[in-house]
Design an enzyme around this catalytic site. Structure first.
Site, PDB file in Angstrom:
ATOM      1  N   CYS A   1       3.226   1.805   2.940  1.00 18.71           N
ATOM      2  CA  CYS A   1       4.490   1.071   2.889  1.00 18.71           C
ATOM      3  C   CYS A   1       5.552   1.908   2.182  1.00 18.71           C
ATOM      4  CB  CYS A   1       4.298  -0.252   2.146  1.00 18.71           C
ATOM      5  SG  CYS A   1       3.172  -1.389   2.957  1.00 18.71           S
TER       6      CYS A   1
ATOM      7  N   CYS B   1       0.834  -1.194   0.000  1.00 16.63           N
ATOM      8  CA  CYS B   1       0.000   0.000   0.000  1.00 16.63           C
ATOM      9  C   CYS B   1       0.874   1.251   0.000  1.00 16.63           C
ATOM     10  CB  CYS B   1      -0.927   0.005   1.217  1.00 16.63           C
ATOM     11  SG  CYS B   1      -0.053   0.151   2.777  1.00 16.63           S
TER      12      CYS B   1
ATOM     13  N   ASP C   1      21.158  20.913 -30.495  1.00 18.44           N
ATOM     14  CA  ASP C   1      22.606  21.055 -30.612  1.00 18.44           C
ATOM     15  C   ASP C   1      22.976  20.765 -32.065  1.00 18.44           C
ATOM     16  OD1 ASP C   1      25.436  21.050 -29.837  1.00 18.44           O
ATOM     17  OD2 ASP C   1      25.285  18.895 -30.188  1.00 18.44           O
TER      18      ASP C   1
ATOM     19  N   ASP D   1      23.633  15.490 -27.657  1.00 15.83           N
ATOM     20  CA  ASP D   1      24.305  14.189 -27.635  1.00 15.83           C
ATOM     21  C   ASP D   1      25.624  14.180 -26.873  1.00 15.83           C
ATOM     22  OD1 ASP D   1      25.837  15.647 -29.559  1.00 15.83           O
ATOM     23  OD2 ASP D   1      26.602  13.736 -30.298  1.00 15.83           O
TER      24      ASP D   1
ATOM     25  N   ASP E   1      26.462  19.084 -23.745  1.00 15.46           N
ATOM     26  CA  ASP E   1      25.017  19.312 -23.760  1.00 15.46           C
ATOM     27  C   ASP E   1      24.351  18.915 -22.444  1.00 15.46           C
ATOM     28  OD1 ASP E   1      25.115  20.122 -26.451  1.00 15.46           O
ATOM     29  OD2 ASP E   1      25.061  18.038 -27.121  1.00 15.46           O
TER      30      ASP E   1
END
Length: 847
Positions: A104, A101, A509, A717, A721
């Site tokens: 928890c 639940c 970029d 990439d 960045d």
């Protein structure tokens, strides 16, 4: 709490096994010593608010036994099977079946947060997992496991097979209860048919059949109805209301009314034990089908993990003997043999052998990748031909496939804003339903009779279904995350699927994102006296290849690759030199066949007093404006040629920019390159705003400034960045990028296709559309059927049939997202985008 119930779990505390223990100075009753110890640990830690939280689902159970041999998990040899990296800061996924639940989640996260050395603890209720990050120099894993044991939670490192077994166990239990309810329904129906056929005219038979039905119904209520009344009791105990509350009220109303008719022989009403058993049976069918459908909708993640072999051919480097061992027993540095047709079992580097490998399960592209000595291979990919010997670098969860599965599970467990709103609505929804049931009962008991009032109120309680609100978002997110990962788009954060379609500004970029990230030789321009001398030209080309072959610079490698492709004979020669020296950032210097060569930048070469032809200098300036890089070749102080190289645009870059513009999105190029170069690239892509000459740390500030007025998606990439990716509202990294950029991104394009940015945008739109459809269908269902139930036009049996159907509609609608990547669906989207991107006809041309 009464003396007959355990103070911790609420289960019956039998006199024979009762335990009395003081808690906060007051003596409390527990069902066992385990509950007493856990309750004491919770109060001592100041976490007694756990009992006041809002749990959902089943009752607390007595604590499971402590994790056996927890100290065993402190050894690095053991942790290497579950931990990606054995640095001082480590991460692991634990599994605990005792998580049941929301309370928890609160208790575990707050308890572990108090442990010195625990850096992060995140509980995923959906799959009962605990994502843990800790400092191994400050706290041992066994100490963390013991801390969880003290508050009543078993904890073992996550194992996919154990998780699957837990799922099967829960489904098996539900199936047993369903089977018993079906058996009871068939038997009680005989008595119901007999009563309806005329047996009720004889008081003796009528009374006898009522009591037999009562006995069957009571056992069915206790055993088969347990999931409903346990859930309802837990909700009421936590001072909340959930769906099980209304269902249980309907069941109990029917049961006690029928029991009243049974114990009062003079009562002329009918019993509804058969109806009660029928809708318990039908509700359990709904829950069972819902559980199967949920698992089927989310099994993309399981299928990904199934791609990773469980055994491998381990090679002894000394004797070369090959033995089959479990992958779990391998460790970094071991060697494994992969034969043609086998799936590669580990992440590693090829030591011996060559062959083609199909990496479509990672990239989404069905193409062969040539592998040779020194190249990396990934677990789960398929070795098509050739035998490879691979040095192990990572296994199981530590592999790229394992990390992908972990990210998908995180995305499926993440809560989107719309889901949080739905969860807040649900308790109010159920409260309104109960109020409507009371209103219906009050109206009909005044205007009709008790039986009609009972039927109407029960139908209202049974037919209402708030579960669609709770299922709408997580089901759609889980399906979308799983199916996109199979097609090369890894969505790390499920909430992104809701917000991505709202983004109106895409920032890209340049290098490695819009461009391919690797230089290519565009043209070789010779000085006049060499232009027409083929023999001299061939001699110079061989010299350039020999010299640049020894260079580690990316420009040198690009030059060698291009010239060797043009002149294959140069591939098989011994490319030796008399002298070679690299000048980092400037060029290279070498001697071959008694001649002195300099290859590099004009600025560096000018230091040697080289005289540069004005025409070539002018050409260099013009080419520089378009982003081309020039490399000068000088022999014995005389210029011989200029090599022009350029990082070409990705094939799909222009198509992506056009698509985004057609959808009204703003597009910006963010680059650290020169303004002229960046503007040249932007022009090739159809034009866009350009922000150039930006240092890596300044990219973060640019994104922050843009986000003051707009919602920004950053696509990049590289390492430079990473700050901007972390700052953007939504961040996308290409699979060819660095680990740092991918760690910072919300979406990773494993297929390395830039057009997948638009695909992710379309998937986001489709997912949100599905969520809204699910919520609307739930509202329409309730608005339609609740008034009918209040008007006593529906029986509880009809209500029990229609209620689970509404949940199944939500699940099946979410499962339709699986068809998003079907070839026909892709072709239909492509046609729509092509139509939208087509320029409008000129009125003057039409006239």
């Amino acid at each position: 709490m009464s003396g007959d119930s355990c103070f911790h779990c609420g289960q019956p505390a039998l006199k024979a096994s009762q335990v009395t223990h003081p808690i906060n100075g007051q003596s409390q009753v527990f069902c066992c010593h385990g509950c007493a110890g856990v309750c004491e640990a919770i109060h001592e830690a100041g976490m007694d608010a756990f009992y006041r939280r809002t749990p959902e689902g089943e009752l607390l159970s007595p604590p499971p036994p402590p994790t056996p041999n927890a100290d065993f998990y402190d050894y690095d040899e053991v942790q290497s099977q579950f931990v990606p990296s054995l640095d001082s800061r480590r991460s692991i996924t634990l599994m605990s079946e005792a998580i049941h639940c929301a309370a928890c989640i609160w208790l575990i996260e707050h308890t572990l947060a108090k442990l010195d050395g625990v850096l992060m603890a995140k509980v995923n209720f959906t799959n009962k997992q605990i994502k843990l990050r800790w400092d191994n120099d400050r706290v041992q894993l066994s100490e963390i496991i013991h801390a969880l044991n003290r508050i009543g939670y078993d904890a073992t490192p996550y194992d996919a097979s154990a998780s699957e077994e837990a799922y099967r166990k829960a489904n098996r239990d539900l199936l047993y209860r369903l089977g018993f309810a079906g058996f009871a329904m068939m038997n009680v129906m005989w008595f119901a048919v007999a009563l309806y056929a005329g047996a009720d005219e004889d008081p003796a038979f009528r009374h006898y059949f009522h009591w037999v039905q009562w006995a069957i119904a009571t056992v069915t209520l206790i055993y088969s109805g347990k999931p409903f009344w346990h859930g309802a009791w837990k909700s009421l105990k936590a001072r909340s209301v959930g769906m099980d509350v209304s269902i249980t009220l309907g069941i109990l109303t029917t049961y006690f009314y029928s029991f009243w008719v049974t114990v009062d022989p003079s009562h002329s009403g009918d019993v509804y034990f058969d109806t009660m058993i029928d809708f318990i049976f039908l509700l359990l069918i709904g829950r069972y089908l819902e559980a199967i459908s949920k698992n089927k909708a989310m099994d993309s993640t399981k299928r990904l993990m199934d791609l990773q072999p469980k055994v491998a051919r381990c090679v002894d480097p000394e004797t070369s003997e090959v033995s089959v061992v479990p992958v779990r027993k391998l460790k970094p540095g071991d060697q494994v043999m992969v034969k043609p047709g086998d799936q590669i079992p580990v992440d590693g580097k090829v030591l011996r052998g060559t062959g083609n490998v199909n990496e479509s399960m990672l990239s989404g592209e069905s193409r062969e990748i040539w592998k040779q000595t020194g190249m990396d291979v990934s677990a789960g990919t398929l070795n098509l031909d050739g035998t490879l010997t691979v040095e192990v670098s990572a296994i199981l969860q530590g592999t790229m496939l394992g990390r992908i599965v972990s990210m998908v599970e995180d995305a499926q467990g993440a809560k989107a804003p719309i889901q949080c709103t739905a969860e807040k609505i649900m308790p109010w929804f159920v409260t309104v339903v109960i109020a409507l049931a009371v209103l219906s009962f009050s109206y009909w008991i005044v205007n009709a009779d008790l039986e009609t009032a009972m039927i109407a109120a029960t139908a209202v309680l049974i037919i209402t279904c708030p579960c669609a609100f709770g299922l709408a978002t997580p089901m759609a997110t889980a399906v979308a995350s799983g199916v996109s990962a199979q097609n090369g788009i890894l969505i790390k954060n499920g909430a992104v699927l809701e917000v991505l379609q709202q983004m109106n500004h895409f920032v890209f970029d340049k290098t490695g994102t819009l461009t391919q990230g690797r230089m290519q030789l565009q043209e070789t321009v010779w000085v006049d006296h060499i232009q027409n001398d083929e023999a001299e030209k061939a001699h110079l080309i061989e010299a350039i290849v020999r010299i640049e072959f020894h260079s580690e610079h990316s420009l040198g490698k690009a030059i060698v690759a291009a010239l060797q492709d043009q002149y294959p004979a140069l591939k098989n020669q011994r490319l030796t030199l008399e002298h070679f020296q690299a000048h980092p950032g400037r060029g290279v210097e070498a001697e071959w066949q008694g001649q002195h060569y300099l290859i590099g930048t004009r600025t560096w070469l000018s230091q040697y007093g080289v005289d540069f032809p004005p025409g070539l200098v002018k050409m260099e300036a013009e080419r520089g404006k378009t982003g081309q890089t020039s490399v000068w070749v000088v022999r014995n102080q005389q210029v011989q040629a200029v090599l022009f190289l350029q990082d070409p645009l990705r094939d799909d870059a222009r198509a992506l920019i056009d698509r985004l513009k057609a959808q009204g999105k703003q597009v910006t190029l963010l680059s650290g390159d020169r303004q002229a170069v960046a503007e040249s690239v932007a022009s090739e892509l159809g034009g866009m705003e350009v922000i150039a000459e930006v240092l890596p740390d300044q990219k973060h500030d640019v994104i922050a400034r843009l986000q003051q007025t707009q919602s920004v998606v950053m696509v990049g990439d590289g390492v430079n960045d990473a700050p901007a990716l972390a700052r953007a509202r939504v961040s996308v990294a290409l699979g060819s990028g660095t680990d740092v950029s991918m760690d910072c991104a919300d979406i990773i394009l494993l297929n390395n296709e830039l057009l997948s940015v638009d695909t992710a945008l379309a998937l986001s739109q489709r997912t949100l559309k599905t969520i809204k459809e699910n919520i609307v269908s739930s509202i329409v269902y309730n608005v339609t059927f609740v008034p009918l139930a209040m008007a006593a036009m529906l029986t509880p049996l009809v209500a029990a049939i229609t209620m689970p159907l509404s949940s199944l509609v939500v699940i099946l609608n979410a499962a339709r997202i699986r068809r998003f990547f079907h070839p026909k669906a892709v072709a239909r989207r492509e046609a729509q985008l092509a139509k939208a991107s087509k320029p409008a006809p000129n009125k003057a041309d039409q006239s």
